[in-house]
Design an enzyme around this catalytic site. Sequence first.
Site, PDB file in Angstrom:
ATOM      1  N   ARG A 201       0.748  -1.097  -0.020  1.00  0.00           N
ATOM      2  CA  ARG A 201       0.133   0.049  -0.004  1.00  0.00           C
ATOM      3  C   ARG A 201       0.716   1.114   0.059  1.00  0.00           C
ATOM      4  O   ARG A 201       2.058   1.336   0.782  1.00  0.00           O
ATOM      5  CB  ARG A 201      -1.029  -0.132   1.245  1.00  0.00           C
ATOM      6  CG  ARG A 201      -2.163  -0.875   1.250  1.00  0.00           C
ATOM      7  CD  ARG A 201      -3.130  -0.155   0.010  1.00  0.00           C
ATOM      8  NE  ARG A 201      -4.292  -1.212  -0.154  1.00  0.00           N
ATOM      9  CZ  ARG A 201      -4.622  -2.019  -0.853  1.00  0.00           C
ATOM     10  NH1 ARG A 201      -3.547  -2.263  -1.769  1.00  0.00           N
ATOM     11  NH2 ARG A 201      -5.812  -2.597  -1.126  1.00  0.00           N
TER      12      ARG A 201
ATOM     13  N   HIS B 108       0.233   0.109  -9.858  1.00  0.00           N
ATOM     14  CA  HIS B 108      -0.664  -0.845  -9.283  1.00  0.00           C
ATOM     15  C   HIS B 108      -0.995  -2.088  -9.969  1.00  0.00           C
ATOM     16  O   HIS B 108      -2.432  -2.284 -10.171  1.00  0.00           O
ATOM     17  CB  HIS B 108      -1.981  -0.153  -8.655  1.00  0.00           C
ATOM     18  CG  HIS B 108      -2.218  -0.334  -7.237  1.00  0.00           C
ATOM     19  ND1 HIS B 108      -2.686   0.157  -6.375  1.00  0.00           N
ATOM     20  CD2 HIS B 108      -2.625  -1.837  -7.196  1.00  0.00           C
ATOM     21  CE1 HIS B 108      -3.375  -0.576  -5.278  1.00  0.00           C
ATOM     22  NE2 HIS B 108      -3.196  -1.941  -5.835  1.00  0.00           N
TER      23      HIS B 108
ATOM     24  N   GLU C 152      -3.430   7.767  -5.819  1.00  0.00           N
ATOM     25  CA  GLU C 152      -3.787   6.894  -6.921  1.00  0.00           C
ATOM     26  C   GLU C 152      -4.674   7.472  -7.861  1.00  0.00           C
ATOM     27  O   GLU C 152      -5.972   7.570  -6.926  1.00  0.00           O
ATOM     28  CB  GLU C 152      -3.608   5.336  -6.895  1.00  0.00           C
ATOM     29  CG  GLU C 152      -2.384   4.997  -6.117  1.00  0.00           C
ATOM     30  CD  GLU C 152      -2.050   3.655  -5.763  1.00  0.00           C
ATOM     31  OE1 GLU C 152      -1.284   2.784  -5.813  1.00  0.00           O
ATOM     32  OE2 GLU C 152      -3.499   2.799  -5.685  1.00  0.00           O
TER      33      GLU C 152
END
Length: 331
Positions: A244, A292, A273
């Site tokens: 994370r 990601h 993000e």
Amino acid sequence: MARPKERLRGLFLPNPALRHPWQDDVVEAVSSQHELNIFDYELPLAPQFQDVDVVIDFGGSMGTREMADAAASVRLWQLLGTGYDHFDLDYWRTKNIPVANCPGEFTGVPLAECAMMFILMLAKRWPETQSSVKRKLMCVPMGHELENSRLGLVGFGASARRLASRARAFGMRISAIDLRDISPKEQKEFGLEFAGKPAALDRLLSQSDYLSLHLHLNQETRHILNERCFGLMKTTACLVNVARGELVDEKALYVALAEGRLAGAACDVFNREPVDPGNPLLQLSNFIGTPHIAGVTDCTSRRRAACAAQNIDRLAAGLEPLFRIDSMAKS
């Protein structure tokens, strides 16, 4: 496992930008035994939730409070993802809607593969090699070998264990810390030189050549890697984060990398993000960033869809769903 006693009605909340293969795999896994509708964000909300038994929420980020308010008949809210730091779990608790996720074991392999890729790219100084290619420079930069280098794992869940197996094949020396006791059997199985609790973080920081994060995000772990921590690490060390983004203080990381107090870093996740292309980290030659994608694989999609289908079958058979999180502390 017991066969479903009833055919349930499900509703899938897709991410409009990421429908395939996620939606296809969910439909294939669920619709043979149960009715499954796809939520349409252009249509009124309430009618679509009428008589729905199970909601499958892509990534845990598509559900809204208005949806929870409309979910009077819902018996399970299934998150099609691992983390739920973007999910308003407390509000779902007030509605007494059971919530389950697809935990780390469903993404352990791809996260470990991405972390191993990052370690190799950092060791071989990948961004600098691309600059050398474009400038017609031969034999530059000088890379590093992984054998006998030290890998520190912060957290020892599914992805960390998978990474340990892969790193061991490269001859790396591995240490790990975790909230739980890492058993002697696990230490032997994964070749750990040291296994400890969070209190041993400073030891791990000071000894590691590569440090890889494998933690949930919560109030205790937010910015667990900060200026103080970077000051304890070797100037030749590298950081890897496939967990994370907010585990890392990005401003402190930038300063450490820019000033040469840390050799390199690679992150698949960021504080915000999608990451801003102007993020200062992305301008550094000793930083590697990806959008990601560590857990975004065809196999992950199928495994998570199968997990959701299994829980729906369990509910239909009168069994407790697996991986419930609504009665646990938010993490």
